[in-house]
Design an enzyme around this catalytic site. Structure first.
Site, PDB file in Angstrom:
ATOM      1  CD  GLU A 261      27.316  20.839 -11.279  1.00 39.36           C
ATOM      2  OE1 GLU A 261      28.191  20.301 -10.541  1.00 39.36           O
ATOM      3  OE2 GLU A 261      27.555  21.273 -12.399  1.00 39.36           O
ATOM      4  CB  CYS A 295      31.724  19.007 -10.878  1.00 42.44           C
ATOM      5  SG  CYS A 295      30.391  19.069 -12.087  1.00 42.44           S
ATOM      6  CD  GLU A 396      35.645  18.756  -7.287  1.00 45.54           C
ATOM      7  OE1 GLU A 396      34.889  18.495  -8.239  1.00 45.54           O
ATOM      8  OE2 GLU A 396      35.436  19.693  -6.499  1.00 45.54           O
TER       9      GLU A 396
END
Length: 493
Positions: A261, A295, A396
């Site tokens: 993940e 995330c 990100e």
């Protein structure tokens, strides 16, 4: 009002490693200090696990899996262990929540709201522990050959977690692994090891046998040793895409199973017909929750052009209204970033956004006044006039930064939403069922939230497409990550 609860777990002693049911120091004798990101004050010294400690923990997990009481325990008994653990988590949740607040900075009010999820995960997988089954299959072989399948645990699991949800991730990895009959070595992030260590204590208190759950805090060397260990059968990892690639490479030695993940840069799409009163706070908290350290944060915000200016104005006003401060105060909505390194990263992107021509609507600065100068606080930030190729729109950031971009058509929104290497989360805000359906089917992401964002449930799978990883957490799919399917053939006369 300040929460004055002092966790008994922080008693001034060095927190040790949990290996084979015992609390032991790292073989190297090394320790590290975990600090409160709200003020930089040391919370505790923690034993710094290394490769040698990982070796001992894996050996303990292997013994527990192959010859210990866990090996012969029936599904009902595993279920009872998980249910007792759920009750203990529920009873001790205030302490666990405060440990997360102090260790990684999430507001205590927001973590307290996660009690239901933590307990639900354990009880959900406790239920599945007694529901595992194979199939009988009517094969086409000549003669009387009976075929069936059985589900068997994969074995020893190495769980490597990120720092942005210490307790939740510990439960998320451990519960399905135990329900499946596996044993586990948990390597929490060195930035936030306290609640996972307390979780390990509660596992023992729940009657989970020694060696079944081992907790080894440490740095990158410990994680690398666990990922590459030849006696680990599966690695479950949550973290960055960069480290995920290294996990895959490390797994090649014994072809261990891997679930990942990883990172995200999720599109969140607002149509002109959206309910503004719902969409503005929803889009804001899709990024600002947990100070943007999520995330699947919806940090690429696409707003249909006809309502773009109004939406940006309302979004900026909402961002400015949020209370940033000491995360132990019950009315705090945004706490600090987890570390100086993370603050430096976010500040770099704030500067990049301005330098590359984005318009700063709200925030954009570190907060140092009002008693916040010792912590890693940054304002919730909204950039408008963002182009798709800007760094704040492609990378990100893992901080409270929203990039707003206008769009015109449904097809354009889908195309631009998919123009990323990531594919973890996504959102759409509209009253039009046709638009909602088309966008949800068109986006290449593991989760699509319609008129909501970041909704999670123990029964609903979560995971990514593309460089956001593979495998699923939550739901029946998560159990399958910890199970082998064995085919059995029997000739009968």
């Amino acid at each position: 009002m300040k929460n004055l609860l002092s966790p008994a777990f922080l008693n001034g002693s060095t927190r040790l490693l949990l290996i084979d049911g015992k609390w032991v120091p790292a073989l190297s004798g090394k320790v590290f200090t975990t600090c409160n990101p709200a003020n930089g004050v040391a919370l505790a010294e923690v034993s710094d696990g290394g490769a040698e400690d990982i070796n001992i923990a894996v050996a303990a997990a292997r013994r527990a899996f192959e010859s210990g009481p866990w090996h012969s325990m029936k599904p009902f008994d595993r279920q009872q262990c998980l249910l007792r653990l759920a009750d203990l988590i529920d009873a001790n949740f205030d302490e666990l929540a405060l440990l997360d607040t102090l260790d990684m900075g999430a507001p205590v009010a927001s973590i307290a709201g996660k009690r239901r999820r933590a307990v639900a995960l354990l009880r959900y997988y406790a239920g599945l522990a007694t529901a595992l089954h194979g199939q009988t299959i009517d094969n086409s072989q000549p003669g009387n050959i009976f075929s069936h399948t059985v589900k068997e645990p994969v074995g020893v699991v190495g769980a490597i977690n990120a720092w942005n949800g210490p307790l939740g991730m510990a439960i998320w990895k451990t519960a399905p692994a135990l329900a499946a009959g596996c044993t586990i070595v948990l390597k929490p992030a060195e930035q936030a090891p306290l609640s996972p260590l307390r979780f390990g204590e509660l596992c023992l208190e729940a009657g989970i046998p020694p060696g079944v759950v081992n907790v080894v805090p440490g740095g990158a060397a410990a994680g690398a040793a666990l990922a590459a260990h030849p006696d680990v059968d599966k690695v479950a990892f949550t973290g960055s895409t960069e480290v995920g690639r290294k996990i895959i490479q490390a797994s090649a030695g014994n072809i261990k199973r891997v679930s990942l993940e990883l990172g995200g840069k999720s599109p969140n799409i607002v149509f002109a017909d959206a309910d503004m009163d719902l969409a503005v706070p929803g889009a804001a908290m899709a990024v600002f929750a947990n100070t943007g350290q999520v995330c699947s944060a919806g940090s690429r915000l696409f707003v249909q052009r006809s309502v773009h200016d109004e939406f940006v104005a309302r979004l900026g006003a909402f961002a400015k209204s949020l209370r940033v401060g000491d995360p132990t105060f019950e009315d705090t909505q945004l706490g600090p970033l987890v570390s100086q390194a993370q603050l430096d990263r976010v500040e770099t992107y704030l500067k990049l956004g301005a330098d590359q021509g984005a318009k700063l609507v709200a925030g954009g600065h570190r907060l140092k006044s009002g008693g916040l100068d010792g912590g890693y606080f940054v304002e919730p930030t909204v950039f408008a006039g963002v182009r798709d190729e800007m760094a704040i729109a492609t990378d990100e950031i893992f901080g409270p930064v929203i990039s707003v971009m206008p769009f015109d058509t449904v097809d354009e929104a889908i195309s631009r939403g998919n123009a990323t290497s990531y594919g973890l989360g996504s959102g759409v805000w509209t009253r039009d069922l046709n638009n909602a359906y088309k966008v949800s089917r068109g986006l290449r992401a593991g989760s699509v939230w319609i008129n909501c964002y970041q909704a999670m449930d123990a029964a609903v799978p979560f995971g990514g497409y593309k460089t956001s990883g593979y495998g699923r957490e939550s739901g029946i799919e998560h159990m399958e990550e910890f199970l082998h399917t064995k085919a059995v053939w029997t000739r009968v006369s």
